[in-house]
Design a protein around this motif. Structure first.
Motif, PDB file in Angstrom:
ATOM      1  N   LYS A 160       0.864  -1.184   0.000  1.00 21.95           N
ATOM      2  CA  LYS A 160       0.000   0.000   0.000  1.00 21.95           C
ATOM      3  C   LYS A 160       0.899   1.232   0.000  1.00 21.95           C
ATOM      4  O   LYS A 160       1.495   1.580   1.017  1.00 21.95           O
ATOM      5  CB  LYS A 160      -0.915  -0.007   1.224  1.00 21.95           C
ATOM      6  N   LYS A 169      -0.057   4.479  -1.331  1.00 13.63           N
ATOM      7  CA  LYS A 169      -0.800   5.711  -1.079  1.00 13.63           C
ATOM      8  C   LYS A 169      -2.136   5.367  -0.436  1.00 13.63           C
ATOM      9  O   LYS A 169      -2.598   4.229  -0.500  1.00 13.63           O
ATOM     10  CB  LYS A 169      -1.046   6.475  -2.386  1.00 13.63           C
ATOM     11  N   ASN A 170      -2.771   6.378   0.155  1.00 18.93           N
ATOM     12  CA  ASN A 170      -4.089   6.156   0.740  1.00 18.93           C
ATOM     13  C   ASN A 170      -5.150   5.925  -0.321  1.00 18.93           C
ATOM     14  O   ASN A 170      -6.185   5.323  -0.066  1.00 18.93           O
ATOM     15  CB  ASN A 170      -4.491   7.358   1.605  1.00 18.93           C
ATOM     16  N   THR A 171      -4.912   6.444  -1.508  1.00 21.65           N
ATOM     17  CA  THR A 171      -5.849   6.247  -2.616  1.00 21.65           C
ATOM     18  C   THR A 171      -5.141   5.508  -3.743  1.00 21.65           C
ATOM     19  O   THR A 171      -3.912   5.483  -3.810  1.00 21.65           O
ATOM     20  CB  THR A 171      -6.364   7.600  -3.141  1.00 21.65           C
ATOM     21  N   MET A 179       2.904   5.542   7.802  1.00 21.35           N
ATOM     22  CA  MET A 179       2.550   5.665   6.381  1.00 21.35           C
ATOM     23  C   MET A 179       3.405   6.737   5.724  1.00 21.35           C
ATOM     24  O   MET A 179       2.961   7.455   4.838  1.00 21.35           O
ATOM     25  CB  MET A 179       1.067   6.021   6.232  1.00 21.35           C
ATOM     26  N   HIS A 225       1.690   9.835   3.867  1.00 21.92           N
ATOM     27  CA  HIS A 225       0.547  10.412   4.570  1.00 21.92           C
ATOM     28  C   HIS A 225       0.992  10.771   5.978  1.00 21.92           C
ATOM     29  O   HIS A 225       1.513   9.932   6.709  1.00 21.92           O
ATOM     30  CB  HIS A 225      -0.604   9.396   4.614  1.00 21.92           C
ATOM     31  N   SER A 239       1.069  16.424   4.000  1.00 21.12           N
ATOM     32  CA  SER A 239       1.344  15.140   3.349  1.00 21.12           C
ATOM     33  C   SER A 239       1.776  15.372   1.914  1.00 21.12           C
ATOM     34  O   SER A 239       1.532  16.429   1.339  1.00 21.12           O
ATOM     35  CB  SER A 239       0.095  14.255   3.377  1.00 21.12           C
ATOM     36  N   PRO A 293      -4.099   2.900  11.767  1.00 19.96           N
ATOM     37  CA  PRO A 293      -4.425   2.205  10.526  1.00 19.96           C
ATOM     38  C   PRO A 293      -3.953   0.771  10.490  1.00 19.96           C
ATOM     39  O   PRO A 293      -4.664  -0.120  10.058  1.00 19.96           O
ATOM     40  CB  PRO A 293      -3.730   3.048   9.460  1.00 19.96           C
ATOM     41  N   GLU A 328      -6.057  -2.657   9.786  1.00 22.46           N
ATOM     42  CA  GLU A 328      -5.826  -3.381   8.542  1.00 22.46           C
ATOM     43  C   GLU A 328      -5.355  -4.802   8.803  1.00 22.46           C
ATOM     44  O   GLU A 328      -5.677  -5.722   8.071  1.00 22.46           O
ATOM     45  CB  GLU A 328      -4.778  -2.636   7.706  1.00 22.46           C
ATOM     46  N   GLY A 382      -7.839  15.525   7.868  1.00 28.87           N
ATOM     47  CA  GLY A 382      -7.337  15.151   6.552  1.00 28.87           C
ATOM     48  C   GLY A 382      -7.563  16.232   5.522  1.00 28.87           C
ATOM     49  O   GLY A 382      -6.892  16.293   4.513  1.00 28.87           O
TER      50      GLY A 382
END
Length: 532
Positions: A310, A312-314, A340, A355, A370, A453, A457, A524
């Motif tokens: 993972k 990026k967050n998106t 992150m 992030h 970020s 997070p 996860e 955010g």
């Protein structure tokens, strides 16, 4: 002989200047970081720490789940500071320290490297011994026994001829020079991160479906790598990345988000070779290896940085190693990954991305919080970086003082509280903690699922009673007060977890108040306009 002596002199001079100035950025509210939002006291630019000014720091360590820091100076002294609820600072107590403090229990040893987990620390001495302190519930200190859940002072690990160490959240890996046992592991085996072919899962009772994982307190060699010589290792929360002397990369443990690089998300209980780094793309001897909470990275041929997991967050996860083209052409000397975010020392620059919410990227008050792409830390441009470390919400950088003393003088200096000052507040709040107990539990569960997070996860719980205590201390009395004001204990839990609903409905005063209070928590969205 005359020709050899000048060479020795040069080597000694190089060793003499290998230390530098430690700079810190990120969260300093150690008791609350990761447990609640809107923290104060974040250092958003690289900052000097007053106790370490003028000290030649050669190595720094933290971890992607760590809320504490370790620094080693050129004389082998070990400094620790940060959260200390499980004795992970090694000072014989559980008192939080804002200021770097020498671990007196290691005064007879010259410490050369270290690793930090969620609540434990392991160091390696010049003699090849290893000592650990902190939480030992899962046997992660490698003492041969998990009878003592907490070790407040350094205790000897049952390994020998150690050259390096790395810590995951609740497990430890050692590299040794013992033939056939170049990599040894101990601790929590839940996702197979120890590499022994099992997760040691069992039912707590015959009539119960609750699962537990048998601790492995005695360090054990990874059998499937007995014929290989492992020379580099890095640990994420629950996965391990290792490199052998031939440049082959192996990963094992938790497979979510593709962080193992095998094009699938399956957990691996034994080391598995990453096929991208074979044949013509093996790692060079000076390769850099890093593991974050949900990703992995290394440099391969030509110094190209590859990442997977993972990123990026998106966007899509990278299921296998791909080159990070933003850093093509850079010579990476050191890298570390935090919760992150990532920090890199390359050429005469320091680069960070990821992030972040607490200033751990070091971009300063005018910079963004970020960054999805690697960016230079402007204030450190032109400085030679010796070592970097990334923690849960903080970063450390060691820079060479040569020719930059005047620039270092311009940086901010952080004093921090003395240990007795830092410990004052929790003691005074004991009564409030007890009163808030009932209303705290549901709120804490929701809060942790959003703020931590990796715990969410990986489907893991911290097993840390002190996390509950801190959650109750920090802001839970206020929840109780709101609950009493409304007189509806069950619905308060519901409305606090449902932010979309707050501020709507039938115009109740307490809901409106809740809505206004919850607005800053959406941190955010802060700072987004600055990205242009």
């Amino acid at each position: 002989m005359a020709a050899v002596e000048p060479e020795k002199k040069v080597e000694e001079e190089e060793q003499a200047v290998k230390g530098g100035e430690l700079l810190f950025c990120g969260a300093t509210a150690w008791d609350a970081v990761g447990r609640r939002k809107g923290l104060e006291g974040n250092l958003i630019s690289p900052t000097r720490l007053r106790p370490l000014i003028g000290i030649n720091i050669s190595f720094v360590a933290s971890g992607c789940t760590s809320c504490h820091c370790v620094a080693l100076d050129v004389d082998g002294r070990c400094y620790t500071w940060g959260r200390n609820e499980k004795g992970q600072l090694g000072h014989g107590d559980k008192i939080q320290r804002d200021r770097p403090t020498v671990v007196s229990g290691l005064s007879k040893h010259k410490v050369i490297t270290a690793g930090a987990g969620r609540s434990h620390t392991v160091v390696v001495t010049e003699d090849g011994d290893s000592l650990g302190f902190g939480w030992n519930k899962h046997g992660q200190l490698g003492t041969g026994s998990a009878k003592n859940e907490v070790e407040l002072s350094p205790v000897r690990c049952h390994v020998s001829d150690v050259s390096n160490t790395a810590c995951g959240a609740d497990f430890t890996v050692w590299l040794t020079s013992v033939e056939g046992a170049s990599i040894v592991t101990a601790g929590l085996p839940q996702y197979g991160q120890l590499g022994h072919g099992t997760d040691n899962e069992y039912n707590t009772k015959d009539s119960s479906v609750r699962l537990a994982y048998e601790a492995q307190p005695r360090p054990r060699a990874v059998a499937s790598l007995a014929g290989e010589t492992i020379v580099k290792v890095a640990c994420g929360t629950n996965h391990t990345v290792a490199v052998d002397k031939n440049g082959y990369v192996y990963t094992w443990g938790f497979g979510g988000y593709g962080r193992l690089g095998h094009r699938e998300q399956k957990d691996e209980w034994v080391p598995r070779r990453v096929d991208v780094f074979t044949r013509h793309n093996v790692l060079p001897p000076d390769a850099v290896v890093s593991a974050g909470s949900v990703n992995s990275a290394c440099t391969a041929g030509g110094g190209q940085l590859y990442m997977w997991g993972k990123i990026k967050n998106t966007g899509d996860d990278w299921m296998y190693p791909k080159p990070l083209m933003d850093l093509s052409g850079w010579h990476l000397r050191c890298m570390d990954s935090g919760g992150m975010h990532h920090f890199v020392g390359a050429d005469r620059s320091c680069i960070s991305w990821g992030h972040a919410q607490s200033g751990e990227l070091g971009y300063g008050p005018e910079g963004q919080k970020s960054s999805a792409v690697p960016k230079k830390v402007d204030i450190l441009e032109g400085m030679h970086v010796i070592s970097v470390a990334s923690g849960f919400a903080h970063s450390m950088v060691v820079v060479d003082r040569t020719n930059v003393d005047d620039r270092l003088e311009q940086l901010d200096v952080y004093d921090g509280k003395a240990s007795f000052e830092a410990n004052e507040e929790p003691q005074n709040n004991t009564l409030a903690l007890k009163k808030a107990k009932k209303g705290a539990e549901n709120s804490k569960k929701r809060k942790n699922s959003k703020d931590l997070p990796e715990s969410e996860e990986d489907g893991e719980s911290s097993d840390d009673a002190s996390d509950e205590d801190e959650g109750k201390l920090n802001g839970q009395a206020e929840n109780k007060r709101k609950q009493n004001a409304r007189g509806r204990g069950k619905s308060i839990g519901k409305s606090s977890g449902d932010k979309k609903g707050s501020g709507r409905g039938r115009g109740r005063p307490s809901s409106a108040k809740k809505s206004s209070e919850s607005t800053p928590a959406k941190s955010g969205k802060r700072g987004r306009p600055r990205k242009s």
